[in-house]
Structure formats: C-alpha cells, structure tokens
Design a protein around this motif. Structure first.
Motif, short mmCIF file in Angstrom:
data_model
loop_
_atom_site.label_atom_id
_atom_site.label_comp_id
_atom_site.label_asym_id
_atom_site.label_seq_id
_atom_site.Cartn_x
_atom_site.Cartn_y
_atom_site.Cartn_z
N VAL A 293 6.70 22.49 34.02
CA VAL A 293 6.28 21.31 34.78
C VAL A 293 6.09 21.62 36.27
O VAL A 293 5.16 21.11 36.90
CB VAL A 293 7.29 20.15 34.58
CG1 VAL A 293 8.66 20.50 35.15
CG2 VAL A 293 6.78 18.88 35.24
N ASN B 242 2.37 21.23 33.70
CA ASN B 242 2.28 20.56 32.40
C ASN B 242 2.82 19.13 32.49
O ASN B 242 3.43 18.73 33.48
CB ASN B 242 3.06 21.35 31.35
CG ASN B 242 2.41 22.69 31.04
OD1 ASN B 242 1.28 22.94 31.46
ND2 ASN B 242 3.11 23.53 30.32
N ASP B 243 2.60 18.40 31.42
CA ASP B 243 3.12 17.02 31.33
C ASP B 243 4.63 17.03 31.58
O ASP B 243 5.35 17.86 31.03
CB ASP B 243 2.80 16.45 29.94
CG ASP B 243 3.39 15.06 29.77
OD1 ASP B 243 3.11 14.20 30.62
OD2 ASP B 243 4.14 14.86 28.79
N ASN B 244 5.08 16.12 32.42
CA ASN B 244 6.49 16.13 32.82
C ASN B 244 7.41 15.32 31.90
O ASN B 244 8.56 15.07 32.24
CB ASN B 244 6.64 15.63 34.26
CG ASN B 244 6.20 14.17 34.42
OD1 ASN B 244 5.84 13.51 33.45
ND2 ASN B 244 6.21 13.70 35.65
N SER B 245 6.92 14.92 30.74
CA SER B 245 7.73 14.09 29.84
C SER B 245 8.98 14.83 29.36
O SER B 245 10.06 14.23 29.26
CB SER B 245 6.89 13.64 28.63
OG SER B 245 6.36 14.75 27.94
N ARG B 246 8.85 16.13 29.09
CA ARG B 246 10.01 16.90 28.64
C ARG B 246 11.03 17.04 29.77
O ARG B 246 12.24 16.96 29.55
CB ARG B 246 9.58 18.28 28.14
CG ARG B 246 10.71 19.06 27.48
CD ARG B 246 10.28 20.44 27.10
NE ARG B 246 11.39 21.20 26.54
CZ ARG B 246 11.40 22.51 26.41
NH1 ARG B 246 10.36 23.23 26.78
NH2 ARG B 246 12.45 23.12 25.90
N LEU C 208 11.45 14.95 32.32
CA LEU C 208 12.09 13.64 32.51
C LEU C 208 13.09 13.35 31.40
O LEU C 208 14.16 12.78 31.66
CB LEU C 208 11.02 12.54 32.56
CG LEU C 208 10.08 12.57 33.77
CD1 LEU C 208 9.01 11.50 33.63
CD2 LEU C 208 10.85 12.40 35.07
N ALA C 209 12.76 13.77 30.17
CA ALA C 209 13.69 13.59 29.05
C ALA C 209 14.95 14.41 29.27
O ALA C 209 16.06 13.95 28.94
CB ALA C 209 13.01 13.99 27.74
N LYS D 146 17.02 12.61 31.95
CA LYS D 146 17.62 11.41 31.37
C LYS D 146 18.77 11.78 30.44
O LYS D 146 19.85 11.17 30.50
CB LYS D 146 16.55 10.63 30.60
CG LYS D 146 17.08 9.36 29.94
CD LYS D 146 15.99 8.65 29.15
CE LYS D 146 16.54 7.44 28.41
NZ LYS D 146 15.48 6.76 27.61
#
Length: 339
Positions: A63, A68-72, A74-75, A78
């Motif tokens: 990221v 790349n997409d930051n969803s991982r 952020l997960a 969290k």
C-alpha cells in the motif's frame, strides 16, 4: 489450508512467540545471570523486530510503495486495534488488583498508557505497531522509501540513547534535558516513533530490493552480526550503561540478514501459526500470573518458579495449548457463521 511459500517466516512466528515468553521470564536466571542476560535480553531481542519486519514486508509495502488498494492495510489496523482493546480489557482486573491505576492515575497517565506504553507490560507492542505503521505510511506519501528509511534510522538513533546507550548521555545536561522531555511523554523510547519505524521500513526495503547474496553468505553475516550484538549487549550491561535493553546497534544488521534467511526458506505455508503466535503473545503473562498464584496457594510447589527453566517450560506449554485450542474453536466459529 497450506500455500506454497514463506515457510521460514511462518515457522519462526511460533519460535519468536516463545522468545518473547523468555524475555518475560528469564529461563536461565536460576543457572547463571550473565548467561541469562546474554540469551534473554540480547539474543531474544530479534523476536519483536521480526514481527515488525513481517508487517512491513507483507502489509505496508503493497500500500505504501506500490500504491495498491489500502483495504488490507486498513483491515490490519482495525484488527490490531480490536485485539489491543480486547487485551486491555483482559488484563484490566490484574491492573486493578495490583493497584497500577492508583499509583499515578491521571488523564495523561491513562492516555500515555493506552497510546504509548501499553496498559500491561507486554502490550506496548500493539500501539507501537499501530503508530509505527501510520507514521511510515504517511511518510511514504511525502518522500521516497530511501528517505523514509533515513528518517526512521535517525529516530532509532535517538531512541538508542534513551535505551541501551542512555549511560553515555545521562550526565550531559543539555542532551539529558531533551530526553527528560521524551520520558515525560513516554516511559521508553521503545515505541511506535523511535523503535518500530526502522524495522517496518527494513521489511519494506527487503521486499523492494532483491538481494543476490548466497544463502550461505547470509548465514555467515547473520552469525557475525549476532555475535557482535551479543558482545555489544554484554559490554553495555557490564558497564551499567543501559536504561532498557531493547535497542542495539547490531540488531539492525542482524535482522537484515536474518529476515532474508527466513525468506529463502520456502515450503508449505501454515497460516494458522500467525494467529497461534499472536494468541501466545497475548495470553502468556496470564499464565505467568497463574503459575505464581498456584505456587502461592501451594507453597510446597515453589520449584515451579524457583527453577526458571521449569517455569518457562510450564508457561510456554500452557500458552501453546490455550492458543491452539482457542484458534481451533475460533476457526470453527467463523466457518459456522459463514455457512
């Protein structure tokens, strides 16, 4: 489920968890104090940097560098925050019973404990990795990874003189005044600003720059680096230089070569070891306390803590059993929810 790759990383997760237990028990202390210090407070110090470098390599790099997409990412933040809050609640009764909150209770004390020091002695790692990850991620948005590494290295140098090299500056009034300010904000420089970033970035660097050095050469340089770190730690301890024992100069080259060795060990990947090692890390102080309470009730069983090696093995086995059982039940629960 097994995936082919990074067997060395996964297997060492479990070993690193047991090294952390060793740091909190001192398994060789009833045999020889110097031997115990060398093993526990020097050699075992590779455990936490290993976890940080793993986070940098697998979580931050995609990221922060590749965009790349930051969803991982952020997960991960969290999940780590939830784990930390649960851990804080888990050890809250122990803190209340020990009177930890009565000694220096204040709004700032609570903030410092939660965000920097950790509310229990082993929980400092979770806020450190959270703050370190966010700090490195934001830096990577402003400057390239080379400059991020230079900045994190400079911060580690500052932290070094508030940790293992404190004795060199404690009588230099102007510099010591600067560190007094730091220690009013946080109890240790082993945190998410001075300690975690350099290892997070080192993991990222090793993913970006492929090293063509032969495996044998990496092992040789690792052994040399660790030997020098052992000498460094023992000398600092002998001359009573250290304020704390987490940060060493030769820890950096040791981890640089060691992590590459682990990356080179390929095989079937066991992802469950990631969760099991984390559960061991979270729960092992509870079993340290449990064993001590058991001995307090049954005084004749004092050998379980008088013999540090036996104490270490008992706590390790109990922690491992709990982690495996909890991981199995939690996995079954998630499968049941997804049905």
């Amino acid at each position: 489920m097994k995936t082919f790759k990074y067997n060395g990383i996964d297997c060492f997760r479990l070993i690193a968890a047991f090294l952390i237990i060793a740091i909190h028990i001192g398994p060789l202390s009833s045999i020889n104090n110097t031997l115990d210090f060398g093993f526990t407070y020097v050699l075992c110090r590779i455990a936490v940097p290993f976890f940080l470098m793993t986070t940098g390599y697998f979580i931050l790099y995609p990221v922060a560098v590749e965009g790349n997409d930051n969803s991982r990412f952020l997960a991960f933040l969290k999940g780590t925050l939830i784990l930390y809050v649960v851990s804080v609640i888990l050890y809250l009764p122990v803190n209340i019973y020990s009177g930890a909150f009565n000694k220096s209770f204040s709004i700032w004390g609570v903030i410092r404990a939660f965000f920097l020091d950790g509310t229990f002695y082993h929980l400092w790692y979770l806020p450190a990795v959270l703050i370190g990850c966010i700090f490195v991620y934001l830096l990577c948005r402003k400057v390239n990874i080379k400059n991020v590494f230079i900045i994190s290295l400079f911060l580690y140098l500052i932290g070094l003189f508030g940790d293992s090299y404190y004795g060199f500056i404690k009588n230099m009034h102007f510099i010591n005044y600067f560190y007094d300010i730091i220690f009013k904000v946080t109890s240790f420089t082993r945190n998410g600003i001075f300690y975690a970033p350099v290892f997070l970035v080192l993991g990222m660097v090793l993913r970006k720059v492929k090293c063509n050095m032969q495996f044998k050469s990496k092992v040789i340089f690792f052994v040399i680096s660790m030997s020098l770190m052992l000498m460094e730690g023992l000398l600092l301890h002998y001359f009573d230089i250290q304020r704390h024992t987490s940060m060493y100069i030769f820890l950096l080259p040791s981890m640089f070569f060691f992590f590459q060795i682990l990356l080179d060990i390929k095989g079937d990947r066991y992802k469950d070891l990631r969760n099991i090692s984390m559960y061991i890390y979270i729960i092992h102080p509870a079993f340290i306390i449990t064993v001590r309470m058991f001995v307090k009730v049954f005084g004749s069983m004092s050998v379980f803590i008088d013999n540090s090696m036996l104490n270490y093995f008992i706590v390790s086995i109990l922690s491992l059993l709990f982690a495996v059982i909890f991981n199995t039940l939690f996995t079954k629960y998630k499968e049941w929810r997804n049905v």
